[in-house]
Motif scaffolding. Structure first.
Motif, PDB file in Angstrom:
ATOM      1  N   LEU A  55      52.533  48.237  78.808  1.00  0.00           N
ATOM      2  CA  LEU A  55      52.689  47.262  79.883  1.00  0.00           C
ATOM      3  C   LEU A  55      53.671  47.764  80.931  1.00  0.00           C
ATOM      4  O   LEU A  55      53.451  47.601  82.140  1.00  0.00           O
ATOM      5  CB  LEU A  55      53.183  45.922  79.309  1.00  0.00           C
ATOM      6  CG  LEU A  55      52.151  45.061  78.585  1.00  0.00           C
ATOM      7  CD1 LEU A  55      52.846  43.915  77.869  1.00  0.00           C
ATOM      8  CD2 LEU A  55      51.114  44.516  79.558  1.00  0.00           C
ATOM      9  N   TYR A  56      54.737  48.395  80.473  1.00  0.00           N
ATOM     10  CA  TYR A  56      55.743  48.896  81.406  1.00  0.00           C
ATOM     11  C   TYR A  56      55.188  50.036  82.248  1.00  0.00           C
ATOM     12  O   TYR A  56      55.366  50.074  83.460  1.00  0.00           O
ATOM     13  CB  TYR A  56      56.977  49.356  80.638  1.00  0.00           C
ATOM     14  CG  TYR A  56      58.089  49.839  81.545  1.00  0.00           C
ATOM     15  CD1 TYR A  56      58.918  48.924  82.180  1.00  0.00           C
ATOM     16  CD2 TYR A  56      58.280  51.189  81.792  1.00  0.00           C
ATOM     17  CE1 TYR A  56      59.924  49.344  83.041  1.00  0.00           C
ATOM     18  CE2 TYR A  56      59.280  51.629  82.649  1.00  0.00           C
ATOM     19  CZ  TYR A  56      60.104  50.699  83.268  1.00  0.00           C
ATOM     20  OH  TYR A  56      61.077  51.127  84.129  1.00  0.00           O
ATOM     21  N   ARG A  57      54.504  50.970  81.602  1.00  0.00           N
ATOM     22  CA  ARG A  57      53.967  52.118  82.322  1.00  0.00           C
ATOM     23  C   ARG A  57      52.946  51.693  83.367  1.00  0.00           C
ATOM     24  O   ARG A  57      52.896  52.237  84.468  1.00  0.00           O
ATOM     25  CB  ARG A  57      53.324  53.102  81.346  1.00  0.00           C
ATOM     26  CG  ARG A  57      54.306  53.879  80.490  1.00  0.00           C
ATOM     27  CD  ARG A  57      53.554  54.789  79.531  1.00  0.00           C
ATOM     28  NE  ARG A  57      54.446  55.533  78.672  1.00  0.00           N
ATOM     29  CZ  ARG A  57      55.046  56.673  78.996  1.00  0.00           C
ATOM     30  NH1 ARG A  57      54.827  57.203  80.182  1.00  0.00           N
ATOM     31  NH2 ARG A  57      55.841  57.280  78.149  1.00  0.00           N
ATOM     32  N   TYR A  94      61.219  41.199  80.353  1.00  0.00           N
ATOM     33  CA  TYR A  94      59.940  41.907  80.301  1.00  0.00           C
ATOM     34  C   TYR A  94      59.350  41.909  78.893  1.00  0.00           C
ATOM     35  O   TYR A  94      58.130  41.981  78.732  1.00  0.00           O
ATOM     36  CB  TYR A  94      60.112  43.362  80.758  1.00  0.00           C
ATOM     37  CG  TYR A  94      60.221  43.557  82.244  1.00  0.00           C
ATOM     38  CD1 TYR A  94      59.670  42.656  83.143  1.00  0.00           C
ATOM     39  CD2 TYR A  94      60.870  44.662  82.763  1.00  0.00           C
ATOM     40  CE1 TYR A  94      59.773  42.850  84.511  1.00  0.00           C
ATOM     41  CE2 TYR A  94      60.981  44.879  84.142  1.00  0.00           C
ATOM     42  CZ  TYR A  94      60.427  43.963  85.001  1.00  0.00           C
ATOM     43  OH  TYR A  94      60.530  44.162  86.357  1.00  0.00           O
ATOM     44  N   MET A  95      60.197  41.892  77.889  1.00  0.00           N
ATOM     45  CA  MET A  95      59.677  41.999  76.520  1.00  0.00           C
ATOM     46  C   MET A  95      59.903  40.752  75.680  1.00  0.00           C
ATOM     47  O   MET A  95      59.262  40.599  74.637  1.00  0.00           O
ATOM     48  CB  MET A  95      60.281  43.215  75.814  1.00  0.00           C
ATOM     49  CG  MET A  95      61.778  43.220  75.709  1.00  0.00           C
ATOM     50  SD  MET A  95      62.364  44.781  75.003  1.00  0.00           S
ATOM     51  CE  MET A  95      61.885  45.931  76.286  1.00  0.00           C
ATOM     52  N   ALA A  96      60.771  39.833  76.115  1.00  0.00           N
ATOM     53  CA  ALA A  96      61.036  38.639  75.314  1.00  0.00           C
ATOM     54  C   ALA A  96      59.771  37.839  74.977  1.00  0.00           C
ATOM     55  O   ALA A  96      59.594  37.425  73.826  1.00  0.00           O
ATOM     56  CB  ALA A  96      62.066  37.760  76.019  1.00  0.00           C
ATOM     57  N   PRO A  97      58.834  37.613  75.940  1.00  0.00           N
ATOM     58  CA  PRO A  97      57.618  36.863  75.585  1.00  0.00           C
ATOM     59  C   PRO A  97      56.763  37.548  74.532  1.00  0.00           C
ATOM     60  O   PRO A  97      55.979  36.889  73.839  1.00  0.00           O
ATOM     61  CB  PRO A  97      56.869  36.763  76.927  1.00  0.00           C
ATOM     62  CG  PRO A  97      57.927  36.898  77.965  1.00  0.00           C
ATOM     63  CD  PRO A  97      58.897  37.878  77.392  1.00  0.00           C
ATOM     64  N   ARG A 133      66.340  55.636  75.054  1.00  0.00           N
ATOM     65  CA  ARG A 133      66.454  56.966  74.449  1.00  0.00           C
ATOM     66  C   ARG A 133      65.117  57.690  74.394  1.00  0.00           C
ATOM     67  O   ARG A 133      65.040  58.813  73.908  1.00  0.00           O
ATOM     68  CB  ARG A 133      67.028  56.843  73.036  1.00  0.00           C
ATOM     69  CG  ARG A 133      68.495  56.423  73.007  1.00  0.00           C
ATOM     70  CD  ARG A 133      68.911  55.942  71.621  1.00  0.00           C
ATOM     71  NE  ARG A 133      70.363  55.785  71.509  1.00  0.00           N
ATOM     72  CZ  ARG A 133      71.030  54.712  71.950  1.00  0.00           C
ATOM     73  NH1 ARG A 133      70.365  53.717  72.522  1.00  0.00           N
ATOM     74  NH2 ARG A 133      72.341  54.651  71.807  1.00  0.00           N
ATOM     75  N   ASP A 134      64.059  57.058  74.873  1.00  0.00           N
ATOM     76  CA  ASP A 134      62.704  57.604  74.761  1.00  0.00           C
ATOM     77  C   ASP A 134      62.394  58.496  75.968  1.00  0.00           C
ATOM     78  O   ASP A 134      62.084  58.016  77.057  1.00  0.00           O
ATOM     79  CB  ASP A 134      61.695  56.469  74.675  1.00  0.00           C
ATOM     80  CG  ASP A 134      60.312  56.944  74.280  1.00  0.00           C
ATOM     81  OD1 ASP A 134      60.060  58.162  74.361  1.00  0.00           O
ATOM     82  OD2 ASP A 134      59.478  56.102  73.903  1.00  0.00           O
ATOM     83  N   SER A 135      62.461  59.788  75.763  1.00  0.00           N
ATOM     84  CA  SER A 135      62.250  60.734  76.869  1.00  0.00           C
ATOM     85  C   SER A 135      60.812  60.755  77.359  1.00  0.00           C
ATOM     86  O   SER A 135      60.531  61.294  78.432  1.00  0.00           O
ATOM     87  CB  SER A 135      62.660  62.147  76.430  1.00  0.00           C
ATOM     88  OG  SER A 135      61.915  62.557  75.304  1.00  0.00           O
ATOM     89  N   SER A 136      59.874  60.153  76.612  1.00  0.00           N
ATOM     90  CA  SER A 136      58.485  60.144  77.067  1.00  0.00           C
ATOM     91  C   SER A 136      58.317  59.294  78.323  1.00  0.00           C
ATOM     92  O   SER A 136      57.320  59.422  79.036  1.00  0.00           O
ATOM     93  CB  SER A 136      57.562  59.621  75.961  1.00  0.00           C
ATOM     94  OG  SER A 136      57.771  58.237  75.713  1.00  0.00           O
ATOM     95  N   PHE A 137      59.283  58.416  78.611  1.00  0.00           N
ATOM     96  CA  PHE A 137      59.215  57.608  79.834  1.00  0.00           C
ATOM     97  C   PHE A 137      59.754  58.356  81.043  1.00  0.00           C
ATOM     98  O   PHE A 137      59.573  57.901  82.174  1.00  0.00           O
ATOM     99  CB  PHE A 137      60.006  56.306  79.659  1.00  0.00           C
ATOM    100  CG  PHE A 137      59.309  55.276  78.832  1.00  0.00           C
ATOM    101  CD1 PHE A 137      58.432  54.376  79.408  1.00  0.00           C
ATOM    102  CD2 PHE A 137      59.507  55.213  77.466  1.00  0.00           C
ATOM    103  CE1 PHE A 137      57.776  53.423  78.644  1.00  0.00           C
ATOM    104  CE2 PHE A 137      58.865  54.267  76.690  1.00  0.00           C
ATOM    105  CZ  PHE A 137      57.994  53.372  77.277  1.00  0.00           C
TER     106      PHE A 137
END
Length: 521
Positions: free
Chosen positions: A392-394, A371-374, A301-305
């Motif tokens: 990290l994703y960006r 990607y985020m579990a660790p 839902r994050d439009s910044s991405f």
């Protein structure tokens, strides 16, 4: 601080040659010197990566794709994702987006910290694509304009990627990752004499001083040697230029939380499915199930991405699509390709009434939660995980499911893996060719998920230390080749695809650094 700098600039008694010295003194006394240094450092790093001085180019994937064959496959993939979303909506009889009832909102508010119990199991919805689907698409890209001298061109054995991209040689990789040499200190080499002599304690003390200073270049250098467990989150945050405790980040996450509670998205069901498969059934990650739901529901839902995907040439494998703003709860609404939306030609409404779906432009593939579990081992609050994961994703993860010809896009990493494997293990490659097996099919899932879910969690985090420290994803194909090299003798005895799969299935006992050193040095 700004007022002080203006005063210095307007002070006629301060000579021009003294302005710089006065400005530096103000920065030191105001406590903003570190922030300014880090800002300049990150801007320089960004410019080096993009190769551009255009300040509008904030993210690598927005650069125009130069290869026509890659661009054409991007369009094909995008259309496929659009069709998949529309089909999913039709099969489930559920709109793309609709407002929750007041009763549903109240229930979701009360169960926000126990979303694992809130969402039922038995979700039969299938992911829109998996890593094998993406690999199949990449293997279909061919550059018919590329020609080589047949007399000089030596065909590689069992190669899946047909497009030719210039990757680094082993010598160049050895130079880039010279800090991984066995002669240098590494926190994860427990058997070395340096560790036995108390160097680990000295290193942790040094890392504590870097955290206190807050300088990004120093934090990155420490990441190259591995981060102390207790300081990893702080060192990563400094190296990446984010502050998870910033009140602005917390407010942003609260707004996204409100959006989750108020609005239901069709793709929420994909999140539930993925988290149930990744976290609930995993001994390492099941305790983070609730936090993963919170972060992932907020993420889409994050439009910044969406700035990662709002260019038609961005080549993103996620389907950035548009819907008419007034059709939010319509069960008959359809997703349209992002190009139509961005060019303002959606037939249903004018450009001013269109919006991207999903708002972030990110569509989760099978295993995206890895990607985020660790990060659950670093962050005890969802908003902290969200801020750290976002950067990290960006910087890195978006490139692992992005179709582009960039050297560190997944296509370039696949080419690097295949060429490096040929250089290091020609006999193994010939054996695979006789069996009719492509090595990349085994290595691809490792690289796409950054080895999360394959290596032990401790080794995954140590690998991510190096990715942040060297600011490079090229360590992934190097590690993949290292695994093949480590198990080469067993692979040469394999007589079938099933044998190879069994040999490469369990990687939990492997040590990242030792494998990388074996291949590079």
């Amino acid at each position: 601080m700004r007022a002080c700098l203006n005063a210095v600039a307007e002070d006629e008694t301060v000579s021009q040659k003294d302005v710089k010295q006065k400005a530096c003194e103000i920065l030191k006394t105001s406590g903003t010197e570190v922030q300014v240094k880090n800002f300049v450092y990150h801007e320089l790093m960004r410019l080096l990566q993009t190769g551009s001085h255009d300040s509008s180019l904030h993210h690598i994937p927005m650069l125009k794709e130069p290869l026509t064959c890659v661009k054409e496959m991007c369009d094909v993939w995008e259309e496929r994702m659009v069709d998949s979303i529309n089909t999913l909506s039709s099969v489930l009889g559920q709109p793309l987006s609709c407002k929750r009832t007041e009763s549903e909102q109240d229930t979701l508010k009360r169960s926000w910290n126990s979303l694992g119990a809130h969402f039922p199991g038995g979700n039969i919805v299938q992911p829109l694509f998996s890593s094998s689907d993406l690999l199949k698409t990449l293997s279909q890209i061919e550059n018919h304009n590329f020609t080589t001298d047949p007399a000089l061109d030596v065909p590689f054995a069992c190669v899946l990627i047909k497009v030719h991209l210039n990757g680094k040689s082993l010598f160049e990789l050895r130079d880039n990752f010279s800090r991984l040499h066995p002669s240098t200190f590494h926190i994860d080499v427990l058997g070395s004499r340096e560790m036995q002599s108390g160097a680990k304690d000295d290193y942790t003390e040094k890392a504590s001083k870097v955290v206190k200073l807050g300088l990004a270049p120093l934090a990155r250098q420490l990441c190259k040697s591995g981060c102390p467990v207790s300081l990893r989150r702080h060192l990563w945050s400094i190296a990446l230029g984010v502050d998870p405790n910033d009140s602005q980040h917390c407010l942003h996450f609260e707004k996204l939380k409100s959006s989750v509670i108020e609005q239901s998205l069709l793709l929420d069901r994909l999140i539930v499915k993925d988290v149930k498969e990744v976290a609930t059934n995993n001994d390492n990650y099941f305790v983070f199930e609730d936090m993963l739901y919170q972060v992932l529901l907020a993420l889409i839902r994050d439009s910044s991405f969406s700035d990662l995907h709002n260019s038609h040439a961005s080549s993103h494998t996620s389907s950035v699509a548009c819907v008419a703003e007034n059709d939010t709860c319509s069960s008959s609404q359809e997703v349209r390709p992002s190009s139509s939306c961005l060019q303002g030609v959606c037939p249903s409404s004018g450009p001013s009434h269109q919006k991207v779906y999903p708002p972030s432009g990110i569509i989760l593939f099978k295993g995206f939660s890895l990607y985020m579990a660790p990060l659950g081992y670093l962050c005890d609050q969802a908003e902290h995980m969200y801020t750290l994961f976002g950067e990290l994703y960006r910087r890195f993860f978006v490139q692992l499911h992005t179709i582009s010809s960039r050297a560190e896009g997944i296509l370039g990493l696949c080419c690097l893996f295949e060429s490096l494997l040929q250089a290091k293990l020609p006999v193994v490659c010939q054996h695979f060719q006789r069996l009719g097996v492509e090595p990349l099919k085994f290595a691809f899932p490792w690289m796409v998920t950054v080895f999360a879910g394959h290596l032990s969690t401790e080794e995954v985090l140590l690998l991510w230390d190096r990715i942040i420290g060297f600011n490079s994803l090229e360590v992934l194909p190097v590690l993949a080749v290292s695994i093949f090299q480590f198990r080469a003798s067993n692979l040469l005895q394999a007589v079938s695809h099933a044998d190879i799969e069994a040999i490469l299935e369990d990687l939990r006992c492997l040590k990242v650094l030792l494998l990388l050193q074996q291949t590079l040095f």
